[in-house]
Design an enzyme around this catalytic site. Structure first.
Site, PDB file in Angstrom:
ATOM      1  N   LYS A  97       0.839  -1.460  -0.150  1.00  0.00           N
ATOM      2  CA  LYS A  97      -0.022  -0.056   0.550  1.00  0.00           C
ATOM      3  C   LYS A  97       1.095   1.035  -0.311  1.00  0.00           C
ATOM      4  O   LYS A  97       1.886   1.342   0.686  1.00  0.00           O
ATOM      5  CB  LYS A  97      -0.927   0.226   1.277  1.00  0.00           C
ATOM      6  CG  LYS A  97      -1.684   1.285   1.236  1.00  0.00           C
ATOM      7  CD  LYS A  97      -2.374   1.431   2.459  1.00  0.00           C
ATOM      8  CE  LYS A  97      -3.710   2.815   3.021  1.00  0.00           C
ATOM      9  NZ  LYS A  97      -3.902   2.609   4.036  1.00  0.00           N
ATOM     10  N   LYS A 102      -9.689  13.037   8.792  1.00  0.00           N
ATOM     11  CA  LYS A 102      -9.242  12.557   9.977  1.00  0.00           C
ATOM     12  C   LYS A 102      -9.884  14.036  10.750  1.00  0.00           C
ATOM     13  O   LYS A 102      -9.257  14.680  10.670  1.00  0.00           O
ATOM     14  CB  LYS A 102      -8.181  11.981   9.661  1.00  0.00           C
ATOM     15  CG  LYS A 102      -7.903  10.291   9.243  1.00  0.00           C
ATOM     16  CD  LYS A 102      -6.672   9.672   8.631  1.00  0.00           C
ATOM     17  CE  LYS A 102      -6.552   8.336   8.504  1.00  0.00           C
ATOM     18  NZ  LYS A 102      -6.807   7.060   8.702  1.00  0.00           N
ATOM     19  N   ASP A 114     -12.110   7.058   4.344  1.00  0.00           N
ATOM     20  CA  ASP A 114     -10.901   6.877   4.770  1.00  0.00           C
ATOM     21  C   ASP A 114     -10.338   4.919   4.717  1.00  0.00           C
ATOM     22  O   ASP A 114      -9.195   4.816   5.261  1.00  0.00           O
ATOM     23  CB  ASP A 114     -11.403   7.335   6.085  1.00  0.00           C
ATOM     24  CG  ASP A 114      -9.785   7.145   6.954  1.00  0.00           C
ATOM     25  OD1 ASP A 114      -8.647   7.316   6.416  1.00  0.00           O
ATOM     26  OD2 ASP A 114     -10.184   7.511   7.950  1.00  0.00           O
ATOM     27  N   ARG A 166      -7.851  -0.436   0.598  1.00  0.00           N
ATOM     28  CA  ARG A 166      -8.118  -1.358   0.795  1.00  0.00           C
ATOM     29  C   ARG A 166      -8.340  -1.293  -1.783  1.00  0.00           C
ATOM     30  O   ARG A 166      -8.983  -1.760  -1.973  1.00  0.00           O
ATOM     31  CB  ARG A 166      -9.463  -2.065   1.190  1.00  0.00           C
ATOM     32  CG  ARG A 166     -10.148  -1.599   0.904  1.00  0.00           C
ATOM     33  CD  ARG A 166     -11.911  -1.620   2.851  1.00  0.00           C
ATOM     34  NE  ARG A 166     -10.826  -1.435   4.002  1.00  0.00           N
ATOM     35  CZ  ARG A 166     -11.694  -1.264   5.048  1.00  0.00           C
ATOM     36  NH1 ARG A 166     -13.185  -2.300   5.390  1.00  0.00           N
ATOM     37  NH2 ARG A 166     -11.035  -0.234   6.344  1.00  0.00           N
TER      38      ARG A 166
END
Ligand code: BES
Ligand code: MG
Ligand code: ZN
Length: 516
Positions: A279, A291, A361, A365
């Site tokens: 990632k 965030k 957020d 994935r």
């Protein structure tokens, strides 16, 4: 921007240059020595010298033993002491406590206690000498020169490239009859992890996707005979139909890069490659699901998966491991903007599956989904991906171990055995259908990018999501969010981004190379 870039590349070269030239006055040419002692008995009441320490003591007619006895309490594990002027070649000698001799692999800690003790003790000794402005250190191999070298290289690392006042640079070499091959190997393992630390720690305005890719390309340039680097641009990513990756990258002004590395250490092309996928979010603001600002700066290290994977490949090349490895790193920022993903948006991954993005957020994935699809096109022997994927992983295991989610007992065993050797541990986590059901239940699409009961089992639902893009029977997902940074838990790493588990990935690749 260009000068920033050049600055980062130079910094990388400087950090990894072992010997420095320049003016050498008497002060900065000071030489130091790190020597080990084992402790036995109650509270280390008796001590035993390592081979090198004993030889040094003999040359001084037993003066060191005498000094050790009168200078304070016994040097138990983790304790150290510095002596000045005992030897004309070494103005400063640091003696470090190694704990018990021959402890070996611990059945409850799942690491080799002796190796860990050596790493910690040598690291502390080298740092002590660095604080005393010693510029060159000889190190006692302590019976395991690889661990000693790892301790020295990891312990001395400090990211201060952007500070005016820097820690003095220290060069190291093995003392006397230390196993030189083991030492050299340890240096490469340590330098590999330090490369990952540098990339993770450096600010996001320095390490953009483009600079990350250029830095890795530059680090791999000495191995051009067995390495190819592709820095795939946005157009290529579009042609590949990587809609999930693009949905994240389009929120940022920085162009995405899909970095593809081919290391051919095995000339026999019948050997199918190990696929490493990382990632590479060079900054994770959360996107529209922004965030909280407190602690957000740590999200400059959200490319830790890409950093550890790419650093492992650089190290594999330096070690000339007889194996073929392909490294993939989708690199981009996760930012809020008028073009960013919005909660409820639906995107289409490379394999055609649709994903409802309920939380922007949960971007890791999304970019990994496309990278995993692409990884399958290389007929992989195994696919291992690493990602700072979930805060929930940190809640589960903290920084004790990387969480491993895998469909393969063989892969689990190999990763686990590698981690026992390196001390950078892994721990197996579940891939139950229970979690799959929570990500395949989506109002609008095939999948939802967050689990139905969002907070429960967050690391496991993230892994279940990734699994929807995997058909390989040997796949492992390493959630490295918990081990991303170090406060003081790992004694041989200073505070900062950890570069974990680079050495475990390298050791894993080395084990695989031996099997083929
Ligand atoms: N990069 C973060 C995960 C993370 C958190 C890594 C803390 C290291 C330290 C990831 O992209 C993320 O934000 N995950 C979310 C997922 C959630 C929205 C389902 C999380 O963990 O909160
Ligand atoms: Mg995120
Ligand atoms: Zn992230």
């Amino acid at each position: 921007m260009l000068s920033l870039r050049r600055g980062v590349l130079l910094a990388v070269q400087r950090q990894h240059c072992r010997y420095f030239s320049g003016s050498q006055n008497n002060w900065n040419a000071r030489k130091g020595l790190v020597l080990g002692v084992y402790n036995e008995g109650k509270e280390g009441s008796t001590f035993q010298l390592t081979e090198a320490t004993a030889a040094f003591d003999r040359a001084l007619s037993g003066k060191l033993t005498e000094l050790l006895k009168i200078s304070g309490p016994p040097l138990t594990k983790g304790k150290n002491r510095i002596f000045y002027g005992v030897h004309e070649d070494f103005p400063c000698v640091a003696v470090v406590g190694l704990g018990k001799n021959n402890e070996g692999v611990c059945g409850t800690e799942y690491w080799d206690t002796c190796k860990e003790n050596i790493r910690a003790a040598v690291s502390a000794g080298c740092r002590l000498l660095q604080d005393h402005e010693v510029s060159h250190v000889e190190v006692d191999g302590c019976g395991d020169a690889q661990s000693a070298a790892e301790g020295a290289v990891l312990g001395l690392f400090q990211y201060d490239d952007l500070k005016t006042k820097k820690k003095p640079r220290v060069t190291t070499q093995p003392h006397r009859s230390a196993d030189v091959a083991g030492w050299e190997k340890g240096i490469l393992y340590g330098e590999g992890q330090n490369l990952a630390r540098l990339l993770m720690e450096a600010p996001a305005n320095y390490i953009t996707p483009t600079v990350f890719a250029e830095t890795i390309e530059q680090k791999l340039s000495p191995y051009a005979d067995r390495v190819t680097v592709h820095k795939r641009p946005q157009g290529w990513i579009e042609e590949q139909n990587m809609g999930a990756f693009l949905s994240v990258s389009k929120g940022s002004e920085e162009p995405p890069v899909f970095l593809e590395l081919h290391y051919n250490g095995c000339p026999d092309h019948t050997h199918t490659p190990l696929l490493l996928v990382g990632k590479g979010i060079t900054f994770d603001s959360g996107g529209i699901s922004l965030k909280p600002s407190s602690g957000m700066d740590a999200m400059r290290a959200d490319m830790g998966g890409a950093a550890t994977v790419c650093a492992s490949i650089v190290t594999a090349a330096a070690l000339k491991l007889p194996i073929n490895i392909i490294g993939l790193a989708p690199l981009c920022e996760n930012m809020p903007s008028g073009k960013a993903n919005k909660p409820g948006d639906v995107v289409r991954a490379k394999n055609g599956k649709t994903i409802q993005v309920d939380n922007t957020d949960a971007e890791g994935r999304l970019i990994l989904a496309d990278a995993l699809c692409y990884a399958h096109s290389f007929n992989p022997r195994a696919i291992v991906n690493a990602a700072t994927l979930t805060g929930a992983m940190d809640v589960a295991l903290g920084s004790a171990a990387t969480g491993v989610f895998t469909n393969s007992d063989w892969l689990w065993n190999e990763l686990h055995k590698a981690s026992v050797m390196t001390g950078d541990r892994v721990w197996r986590m579940p891939l139950f259908q229970h979690y799959t059901r929570q990500v395949t239940d989506s109002q609008l699409a095939d999948l939802n990018n967050v689990g139905k009961y969002s907070r429960s089992g967050g690391a496991c639902t993230a892994a279940a999501f990734l699994r929807e893009f995997v058909t390989s029977p040997h796949w492992a997902h390493l959630d490295i969010a918990g081990v991303m940074s170090n406060k003081d838990e790992v004694p041989y790493l200073r505070k900062g981004m950890s570069g974990r588990p680079t050495r475990t990935l390298v050791e894993f690749a080395a084990r695989l190379a031996n099997q083929s």
